[in-house]
Each structure stands twice: as C-alpha cells, then as structure tokens.
Design an enzyme around this catalytic site. Structure first.
Site, PDB file in Angstrom:
ATOM      1  N   SER A 161      42.841  45.645  41.438  1.00 20.75           N
ATOM      2  CA  SER A 161      42.336  44.433  42.065  1.00 20.75           C
ATOM      3  C   SER A 161      43.250  44.015  43.197  1.00 20.75           C
ATOM      4  O   SER A 161      44.470  44.251  43.148  1.00 20.75           O
ATOM      5  CB  SER A 161      42.312  43.329  40.997  1.00 20.75           C
ATOM      6  OG  SER A 161      42.153  42.071  41.603  1.00 20.75           O
ATOM      7  N   TYR A 186      46.303  38.295  33.639  1.00 20.05           N
ATOM      8  CA  TYR A 186      45.279  39.285  34.012  1.00 20.05           C
ATOM      9  C   TYR A 186      45.760  40.115  35.204  1.00 20.05           C
ATOM     10  O   TYR A 186      45.741  41.345  35.184  1.00 20.05           O
ATOM     11  CB  TYR A 186      43.950  38.587  34.366  1.00 20.05           C
ATOM     12  CG  TYR A 186      43.035  39.490  35.159  1.00 20.05           C
ATOM     13  CD1 TYR A 186      42.396  40.567  34.553  1.00 20.05           C
ATOM     14  CD2 TYR A 186      42.840  39.311  36.538  1.00 20.05           C
ATOM     15  CE1 TYR A 186      41.590  41.432  35.284  1.00 20.05           C
ATOM     16  CE2 TYR A 186      42.043  40.167  37.280  1.00 20.05           C
ATOM     17  CZ  TYR A 186      41.421  41.223  36.645  1.00 20.05           C
ATOM     18  OH  TYR A 186      40.635  42.085  37.378  1.00 20.05           O
ATOM     19  N   LYS A 190      46.947  44.392  35.765  1.00 19.35           N
ATOM     20  CA  LYS A 190      46.541  45.352  36.807  1.00 19.35           C
ATOM     21  C   LYS A 190      47.775  45.937  37.479  1.00 19.35           C
ATOM     22  O   LYS A 190      47.867  47.138  37.705  1.00 19.35           O
ATOM     23  CB  LYS A 190      45.642  44.666  37.848  1.00 19.35           C
ATOM     24  CG  LYS A 190      44.296  44.214  37.309  1.00 19.35           C
ATOM     25  CD  LYS A 190      43.449  45.395  36.855  1.00 19.35           C
ATOM     26  CE  LYS A 190      42.117  44.972  36.280  1.00 19.35           C
ATOM     27  NZ  LYS A 190      41.427  46.054  35.581  1.00 19.35           N
TER      28      LYS A 190
HETATM   29  P1  NAD Z   1      32.752  43.394  33.130  1.00 22.86           P
HETATM   30  O1  NAD Z   1      33.358  42.465  32.151  1.00 22.86           O
HETATM   31  O2  NAD Z   1      31.334  43.196  33.512  1.00 22.86           O
HETATM   32  O3  NAD Z   1      32.951  44.906  32.681  1.00 22.86           O
HETATM   33  C1  NAD Z   1      34.021  45.315  31.873  1.00 22.86           C
HETATM   34  C2  NAD Z   1      33.426  46.056  30.684  1.00 22.86           C
HETATM   35  O4  NAD Z   1      34.487  46.489  29.830  1.00 22.86           O
HETATM   36  C3  NAD Z   1      32.502  45.189  29.844  1.00 22.86           C
HETATM   37  O5  NAD Z   1      31.285  45.883  29.647  1.00 22.86           O
HETATM   38  C4  NAD Z   1      33.249  44.993  28.528  1.00 22.86           C
HETATM   39  O6  NAD Z   1      32.368  44.898  27.433  1.00 22.86           O
HETATM   40  C5  NAD Z   1      34.110  46.245  28.486  1.00 22.86           C
HETATM   41  N1  NAD Z   1      35.343  46.109  27.712  1.00 22.86           N
HETATM   42  C6  NAD Z   1      36.294  45.157  27.812  1.00 22.86           C
HETATM   43  N2  NAD Z   1      37.263  45.376  26.908  1.00 22.86           N
HETATM   44  C7  NAD Z   1      36.914  46.508  26.222  1.00 22.86           C
HETATM   45  C8  NAD Z   1      37.505  47.240  25.168  1.00 22.86           C
HETATM   46  N3  NAD Z   1      38.642  46.836  24.600  1.00 22.86           N
HETATM   47  N4  NAD Z   1      36.889  48.341  24.738  1.00 22.86           N
HETATM   48  C9  NAD Z   1      35.723  48.760  25.285  1.00 22.86           C
HETATM   49  N5  NAD Z   1      35.107  48.087  26.284  1.00 22.86           N
HETATM   50  C10 NAD Z   1      35.700  46.971  26.741  1.00 22.86           C
HETATM   51  O7  NAD Z   1      33.681  43.335  34.448  1.00 22.86           O
HETATM   52  P2  NAD Z   1      33.496  44.006  35.868  1.00 22.86           P
HETATM   53  O8  NAD Z   1      33.405  42.901  36.857  1.00 22.86           O
HETATM   54  O9  NAD Z   1      32.456  45.031  35.830  1.00 22.86           O
HETATM   55  O10 NAD Z   1      34.928  44.648  36.044  1.00 22.86           O
HETATM   56  C11 NAD Z   1      35.190  46.011  35.790  1.00 22.86           C
HETATM   57  C12 NAD Z   1      36.653  46.287  36.050  1.00 22.86           C
HETATM   58  O11 NAD Z   1      36.971  45.932  37.394  1.00 22.86           O
HETATM   59  C13 NAD Z   1      37.605  45.475  35.179  1.00 22.86           C
HETATM   60  O12 NAD Z   1      38.707  46.273  34.849  1.00 22.86           O
HETATM   61  C14 NAD Z   1      38.028  44.349  36.096  1.00 22.86           C
HETATM   62  O13 NAD Z   1      39.285  43.836  35.746  1.00 22.86           O
HETATM   63  C15 NAD Z   1      38.072  45.045  37.436  1.00 22.86           C
HETATM   64  N6  NAD Z   1      37.942  44.142  38.566  1.00 22.86           N
HETATM   65  C16 NAD Z   1      36.880  43.289  38.625  1.00 22.86           C
HETATM   66  C17 NAD Z   1      36.770  42.382  39.686  1.00 22.86           C
HETATM   67  C18 NAD Z   1      35.630  41.406  39.754  1.00 22.86           C
HETATM   68  O14 NAD Z   1      35.755  40.392  40.448  1.00 22.86           O
HETATM   69  N7  NAD Z   1      34.510  41.643  39.074  1.00 22.86           N
HETATM   70  C19 NAD Z   1      37.750  42.363  40.690  1.00 22.86           C
HETATM   71  C20 NAD Z   1      38.801  43.263  40.619  1.00 22.86           C
HETATM   72  C21 NAD Z   1      38.883  44.153  39.542  1.00 22.86           C
HETATM   73  N1  UFG Z   2      35.768  28.778  44.428  1.00 25.89           N
HETATM   74  C1  UFG Z   2      35.278  27.498  44.543  1.00 25.89           C
HETATM   75  N2  UFG Z   2      34.560  26.989  43.491  1.00 25.89           N
HETATM   76  C2  UFG Z   2      34.312  27.696  42.361  1.00 25.89           C
HETATM   77  C3  UFG Z   2      34.816  29.006  42.254  1.00 25.89           C
HETATM   78  C4  UFG Z   2      35.551  29.512  43.311  1.00 25.89           C
HETATM   79  O1  UFG Z   2      35.486  26.826  45.549  1.00 25.89           O
HETATM   80  O2  UFG Z   2      33.654  27.165  41.444  1.00 25.89           O
HETATM   81  C5  UFG Z   2      36.524  29.349  45.556  1.00 25.89           C
HETATM   82  C6  UFG Z   2      37.937  29.757  45.218  1.00 25.89           C
HETATM   83  O3  UFG Z   2      38.818  28.654  45.347  1.00 25.89           O
HETATM   84  C7  UFG Z   2      38.182  30.866  46.233  1.00 25.89           C
HETATM   85  C8  UFG Z   2      36.802  31.508  46.396  1.00 25.89           C
HETATM   86  O4  UFG Z   2      35.874  30.537  45.955  1.00 25.89           O
HETATM   87  O5  UFG Z   2      38.570  30.312  47.459  1.00 25.89           O
HETATM   88  C9  UFG Z   2      36.611  32.778  45.580  1.00 25.89           C
HETATM   89  O6  UFG Z   2      36.948  32.502  44.225  1.00 25.89           O
HETATM   90  P1  UFG Z   2      36.602  33.542  43.034  1.00 25.89           P
HETATM   91  O7  UFG Z   2      37.046  32.913  41.766  1.00 25.89           O
HETATM   92  O8  UFG Z   2      35.190  33.967  43.157  1.00 25.89           O
HETATM   93  O9  UFG Z   2      37.474  34.805  43.404  1.00 25.89           O
HETATM   94  P2  UFG Z   2      39.060  34.956  43.523  1.00 25.89           P
HETATM   95  O10 UFG Z   2      39.316  35.551  44.872  1.00 25.89           O
HETATM   96  O11 UFG Z   2      39.780  33.741  43.179  1.00 25.89           O
HETATM   97  O12 UFG Z   2      39.358  35.986  42.357  1.00 25.89           O
HETATM   98  C10 UFG Z   2      38.752  37.259  42.371  1.00 25.89           C
HETATM   99  C11 UFG Z   2      38.576  37.773  40.933  1.00 25.89           C
HETATM  100  C12 UFG Z   2      39.902  38.012  40.290  1.00 25.89           C
HETATM  101  C13 UFG Z   2      40.722  38.894  41.134  1.00 25.89           C
HETATM  102  C14 UFG Z   2      40.829  38.327  42.528  1.00 25.89           C
HETATM  103  C15 UFG Z   2      41.559  39.235  43.459  1.00 25.89           C
HETATM  104  O13 UFG Z   2      37.905  36.818  40.177  1.00 25.89           O
HETATM  105  O14 UFG Z   2      39.676  38.680  39.079  1.00 25.89           O
HETATM  106  O15 UFG Z   2      39.526  38.143  43.077  1.00 25.89           O
HETATM  107  O16 UFG Z   2      40.935  40.482  43.428  1.00 25.89           O
HETATM  108  F1  UFG Z   2      41.946  39.005  40.603  1.00 25.89           F
END
Ligand code: NAD
Ligand code: UFG
Length: 377
Positions: A161, A186, A190
């Site tokens: 991330s 979290y 990563k």
């Molecule tokens: P998500 O929660 O939709 O997908 C993660 C999946 O992993 C889920 O289906 C959950 O059931 C499964 N999981 C969690 N813990 C588990 C375990 N112990 N055993 C088996 N399965 C398990 O999230 P996502 O948005 O699809 O994210 C996927 C990956 O990308 C994650 O590692 C997340 O940290 C990373 N990531 C997501 C974002 C974002 O904003 N969505 C940003 C950066 C990184």
């Molecule tokens: N925001 C609002 N109101 C809300 C939610 C978010 O104003 O209800 C704003 C936040 O302050 C930020 C922007 O919208 O300025 C984006 O916020 P998100 O929570 O959607 O995303 P972030 O960039 O804070 O975080 C995301 C993922 C994290 C990851 C991070 C960096 O949620 O898991 O990007 O990759 F770590």
C-alpha cells in the site's frame, strides 16, 4: 450455492468456518495461480482477469470480509459454468497452517505463482486491535511463504500500500522513503511484510517477489455485478459517498478543508479496480521473465483528486445530490498522496487507463444494482 463441490473435504481450524470445498480436476494446460483473499474486493476483480487470460485459479479465503457470491459472479462474468474446474475455492484461514498445507497438497500441479491479497485492512480497527492485525497479516504470510518454499512455488505478488510511504512527499516514487511516519498498525504490517519478503528473496536465490503499492482503489467491474462491499460504516471515502448517493446514509463528513491543496480537502490518487487487477497480470508476466529478487511498483494513475472533486464526479455519475458537512481533520491523514507511476509503465508495460468518470460510473452501477452489497436485505 453455485460453487457446489463434487466432494467435500473438511479442514479444521479456520476461524470463520471449518468447511472447505473444491473441484478436484483442473485443466491440464493452464497455469494454476494461488490467490489468497480472492473473494474480496480487489481479489475478485483480479481472479476474473486471471480466468479471462487463461490462468486457472485456486482461492484461499476465510470469507471474514467477503462472500461466496463474489466468486459465483466472477464465474458468470468469465463465461464459465458454476461448477467449472478452473476455479477452486478453499474456505481456509491463512493462519491455519495445517489447513493451508492441505491446499498445497490437494493441488494437482504445483502453483505457478501466488497473489497474496488476504489480510485485514481497516486502519481504525488496527489501532484498537493491533495484535489481531499483526497476527492475521504477519503470521498468515509466514505460513504462506513457508509452504510456498516447501511445495516449490517461488513467485509471489504481494498487496502492499502507498501507506508504507508514511509522510514522504508526493509524487511518490518507489525509491521515496518508506516506514517513516506510518501512523497505524495496519500500515506497519504492510511495511514489515515488505521487509520480510525482501529478506526472503535475499536468502533464497529462487524466490521472486513483486511488491505492488496500491494507491486508492475504487470503482467496480463495468457489469455492476461485483464491487466493494464494506461491512458496517465505510471508513473510506468512495464507499461512503456511494452509500450517500444511494440513500443509505444522510451526508458525508469531509475530514478537513484546511490542507495545503487546491480546495483545502485531501488529495488522493484514485485508481480503477479493473486497472489495478490488470496490474497483477502484468506483475505475473514480469515474474515469468525476471523470476528472482524483489521488485516494487506503484500502482496509481499519477493524478491527484480532492475529496470535493470526487463528490462532484459521483454526483454527475449518479444524478444524486451528495450532501456534505466539513468536519475536523482525521487523525493520521495526509494532505496529499499520489504516485509517480513511471516505473510500472516502463518495467511492467502497465498503466492505468480509466479516469474518475469511469470509476464513479462503474461504482454507481454496482452500488445502485446492489444497494446492500452481496447481502440481500
Ligand atoms: P478485502 O477485505 O475485500 O479482501 C481481503 C480478503 O482477504 C477478504 O476476502 C477476506 O475475507 C480475506 N482474508 C482476510 N484475512 C484472512 C485470513 N486470515 N485468511 C483467509 N482470508 C482472509 O480487501 P481488498 O480491498 O480487496 O484488499 C486486498 C489487499 O489489498 C489487502 O491485503 C489490503 O490490505 C490491500 N490493500 C487494499 C487497499 C484498499 O484501499 N482497498 C489499499 C492498499 C492495499
Ligand atoms: N475522507 C473524508 N470523509 C470520509 C472518508 C474519507 O473526507 O468519510 C477523506 C480523507 O480524509 C482523505 C480521502 O477522503 O483525504 C481519502 O480517504 P480514504 O479513507 O478513502 O483513503 P486513505 O487515503 O485515507 O487510505 C487509503 C486506504 C488505506 C491505505 C491508504 C494508503 O484506506 O488502507 O489509502 O494506501 F493505507
């Protein structure tokens, strides 16, 4: 369920369920990719791309933040029957070492590579329950990597991330500082896992790792049948905005409008989840060519949009007003975070193609067709 098994095997110890089922025949020619977390938001879009591109897929997911319905819909979108042997699902917790080993044993051929999405990702919850996050994300990855080494699968693509950049200034390149100013457990999982995977490649000349640093994934498949399905009140901007647009929530709270950005609200690099999924295929292809060492890529568009830009784009896409109030800054938030995506373009031959209009249009199609996500209320 449409993923009805030809037979059932039971795997003990999963935290969410102890039943696993799968199809025992996979095609003889297609490479089989292990996808942890493949039922989730990014995982489901990536699994679809894999199936469309001739890979067979084995999913490990304990469904703690996802639903089987996503896999049923992925099969439909791929034009495959619900009992297709090209997709195998194991309801297993990655922290259940024995259960995981059963999956490796059951594979008809060694996995060609693993894409590791499984993990917990709620920033706020990780502050309250740090050990749960460290255990789930770290222990699960230790078991996965040990088993990969034991069973001869030596290529992994890891979901990292942009959060690992902490307080480094945007635009972020892969050589920007990491690990400083990461504000929550979290994000630290990563950062730690990146280091751990890097150490693993250094110790094993056959082990190849690609770390993908995602910026802000949003949007949904254009069919509107798979998308993000957050549990409870969404933490992230776009799922919240979508729920306001569909009438599930009254108004958005904008977390601060006094940042040093054009309109004072936070700026992020939103990336369409379908583009992000394509980035994983590009990473797999790269691992085929350069199969050892550790490489890291930003997956972003390089464009920053503010909270108010996104509200406006969603208003246009949905035709609904998005009422909002401005509140204080959210703790741990940055003013701006966006990528320099050059390295992925040059070395993976990948770049994001879809802009915020498509992100919002596709997110809206998903949200309006499935106002309560995969659940029926
Ligand atoms: P998500 O929660 O939709 O997908 C993660 C999946 O992993 C889920 O289906 C959950 O059931 C499964 N999981 C969690 N813990 C588990 C375990 N112990 N055993 C088996 N399965 C398990 O999230 P996502 O948005 O699809 O994210 C996927 C990956 O990308 C994650 O590692 C997340 O940290 C990373 N990531 C997501 C974002 C974002 O904003 N969505 C940003 C950066 C990184
Ligand atoms: N925001 C609002 N109101 C809300 C939610 C978010 O104003 O209800 C704003 C936040 O302050 C930020 C922007 O919208 O300025 C984006 O916020 P998100 O929570 O959607 O995303 P972030 O960039 O804070 O975080 C995301 C993922 C994290 C990851 C991070 C960096 O949620 O898991 O990007 O990759 F770590």
């Amino acid at each position: 369920t449409h993923l009805e098994p030809p037979f059932i095997i039971s795997l003990r110890g999963s935290s969410c369920s102890s039943i696993s089922y799968h199809h025992n025949m996979s095609s003889l020619t297609n490479p089989n990719v292990l996808v942890t977390g493949g039922a989730g938001y990014i995982g489901s879009h990536t699994v679809l791309k894999l199936l469309e591109n001739g890979y067979d897929v084995t999913i490990i997911d304990n469904l703690c933040n996802s639903s089987e319905t996503s896999m049923e819909r992925v099969l439909k979108l791929a034009g495959l029957p619900s009992d297709s042997s090209r997709l195998t699902f194991h309801n297993v917790d990655i922290c259940d070492r024995n259960g995981m080993e059963e999956v490796f044993k059951a594979a008809t051929a060694p996995f060609k590579a693993c894409i590791h999405f499984a993990g917990l990702k709620a920033v706020g919850e990780s502050v309250k329950l740090p050990l749960k996050y460290y255990h789930n994300n770290l222990t699960g990855t230790f078991f996965l990597v040990e088993l990969m080494q034991q069973y001869g699968c030596k290529k992994i693509v890891f979901s990292s991330s942009a959060t690992v950049y902490g307080t480094a200034a945007s635009p972020l390149t892969e050589s920007s500082q990491v690990g400083v100013g990461v504000t929550n457990p979290y994000g630290r999982t990563k950062y730690f896992l990146e280091e751990i995977l890097r150490d693993t490649t250094a110790s094993d000349p056959d082990f190849g790792v690609i770390l993908l640093r995602y910026f802000n994934p949003v949007g949904a498949h254009e069919s509107g049948t798979i998308g993000e399905d957050p549990q409870g009140i969404p933490n992230n901007l776009m799922p919240y905005v979508q729920q306001v647009a569909v009438g599930r929530r009254d108004k958005l709270t904008v977390h601060g409008d006094d940042y040093d950005t054009p309109d004072g609200t936070g700026v992020r690099d939103y990336i369409h989840v379908v583009d992000l999924a394509a980035g994983h295929l590009a990473a797999l292809r790269k691992l085929d060519i350069v199969s050892t060492g550790c490489n890291v890529y930003n997956l972003g568009t390089g464009n920053g949009y503010s909270v108010l830009d996104m509200v406006k784009a969603m208003r246009t896409a949905s035709g609904s007003e998005i009422p909002y109030v401005v509140g204080p800054r959210r703790e741990g938030d940055l003013g701006s975070c966006y990528a320099n995506p050059k390295k992925a373009r040059e070395e993976l031959g990948w770049e994001a193609e879809l802009g915020i209009e498509r992100m919002c249009a596709d997110a809206w199609r998903w949200q309006s067709n499935n106002p309560t996500g995969y659940k029926t209320e």
